[in-house]
Design a protein around this motif. Structure first.
Motif, short mmCIF file in Angstrom:
data_model
loop_
_atom_site.label_atom_id
_atom_site.label_comp_id
_atom_site.label_asym_id
_atom_site.label_seq_id
_atom_site.Cartn_x
_atom_site.Cartn_y
_atom_site.Cartn_z
N LEU A 145 0.82 -1.21 0.00
CA LEU A 145 0.00 0.00 0.00
C LEU A 145 0.86 1.27 0.00
O LEU A 145 0.53 2.24 -0.69
N ALA A 146 1.94 1.26 0.75
CA ALA A 146 2.84 2.42 0.79
C ALA A 146 3.46 2.65 -0.59
O ALA A 146 3.56 3.80 -1.05
N THR A 147 3.87 1.60 -1.25
CA THR A 147 4.47 1.72 -2.58
C THR A 147 3.46 2.24 -3.59
O THR A 147 3.77 3.14 -4.38
N ILE A 148 2.25 1.70 -3.55
CA ILE A 148 1.20 2.18 -4.47
C ILE A 148 0.90 3.65 -4.21
O ILE A 148 0.79 4.45 -5.15
N THR A 149 0.79 4.04 -2.95
CA THR A 149 0.50 5.43 -2.60
C THR A 149 1.61 6.36 -3.08
O THR A 149 1.34 7.41 -3.67
N ASN A 150 2.86 5.98 -2.85
CA ASN A 150 3.99 6.80 -3.28
C ASN A 150 4.05 6.92 -4.80
O ASN A 150 4.31 8.00 -5.34
N ASN A 151 3.80 5.82 -5.51
CA ASN A 151 3.80 5.87 -6.96
C ASN A 151 2.67 6.75 -7.48
O ASN A 151 2.86 7.49 -8.44
N ARG A 152 1.51 6.66 -6.86
CA ARG A 152 0.37 7.48 -7.26
C ARG A 152 0.67 8.97 -7.05
O ARG A 152 0.40 9.79 -7.92
N ARG A 153 1.25 9.29 -5.91
CA ARG A 153 1.61 10.69 -5.63
C ARG A 153 2.60 11.20 -6.67
O ARG A 153 2.50 12.32 -7.16
N GLY A 154 3.60 10.38 -6.98
CA GLY A 154 4.59 10.78 -7.98
C GLY A 154 3.97 10.97 -9.35
O GLY A 154 4.32 11.91 -10.08
N PHE A 155 3.04 10.11 -9.71
CA PHE A 155 2.36 10.24 -10.99
C PHE A 155 1.53 11.51 -11.05
O PHE A 155 1.57 12.25 -12.03
N ILE A 156 0.81 11.79 -9.99
CA ILE A 156 -0.03 13.01 -9.94
C ILE A 156 0.84 14.24 -10.02
O ILE A 156 0.53 15.18 -10.75
N GLN A 157 1.95 14.26 -9.29
CA GLN A 157 2.85 15.42 -9.30
C GLN A 157 3.48 15.62 -10.68
O GLN A 157 3.65 16.75 -11.13
N SER A 158 3.81 14.53 -11.34
CA SER A 158 4.47 14.65 -12.65
C SER A 158 3.50 15.07 -13.75
O SER A 158 3.91 15.59 -14.78
N SER A 159 2.20 14.84 -13.53
CA SER A 159 1.23 15.22 -14.56
C SER A 159 0.70 16.64 -14.37
O SER A 159 -0.05 17.14 -15.19
N ASN A 160 1.09 17.29 -13.27
CA ASN A 160 0.65 18.69 -13.03
C ASN A 160 1.61 19.67 -13.59
O ASN A 160 2.62 19.61 -13.97
#
Length: 56
Positions: A41-56
């Motif tokens: 869950l921590a890995t998924i959350t961190n990857n999701r945050r990184g994806f969101i930040q990179s798409s902004n």
């Protein structure tokens, strides 16, 4: 797990559409993932945050 569709042939953001076209996919019978659910869950959350930040 094997498929004739090669990973470089589609964008990962299109995986939902691509997955419907994979008819020959068969998972390996003995395949398993061994990890702590909290780590997963921590890995998924961190990857999701990184994806969101990179798409902004």
């Amino acid at each position: 797990m094997w498929s004739l569709i090669q990973g470089w042939s589609f964008n990962l953001s299109d995986i939902a559409d691509t997955a419907h076209g994979i008819s020959e996919f068969e998972p390996e019978a003995s395949a398993a993932v061994d990890c702590l659910i909290d780590d997963l869950l921590a890995t998924i959350t961190n990857n999701r945050r990184g994806f969101i930040q990179s798409s902004n």
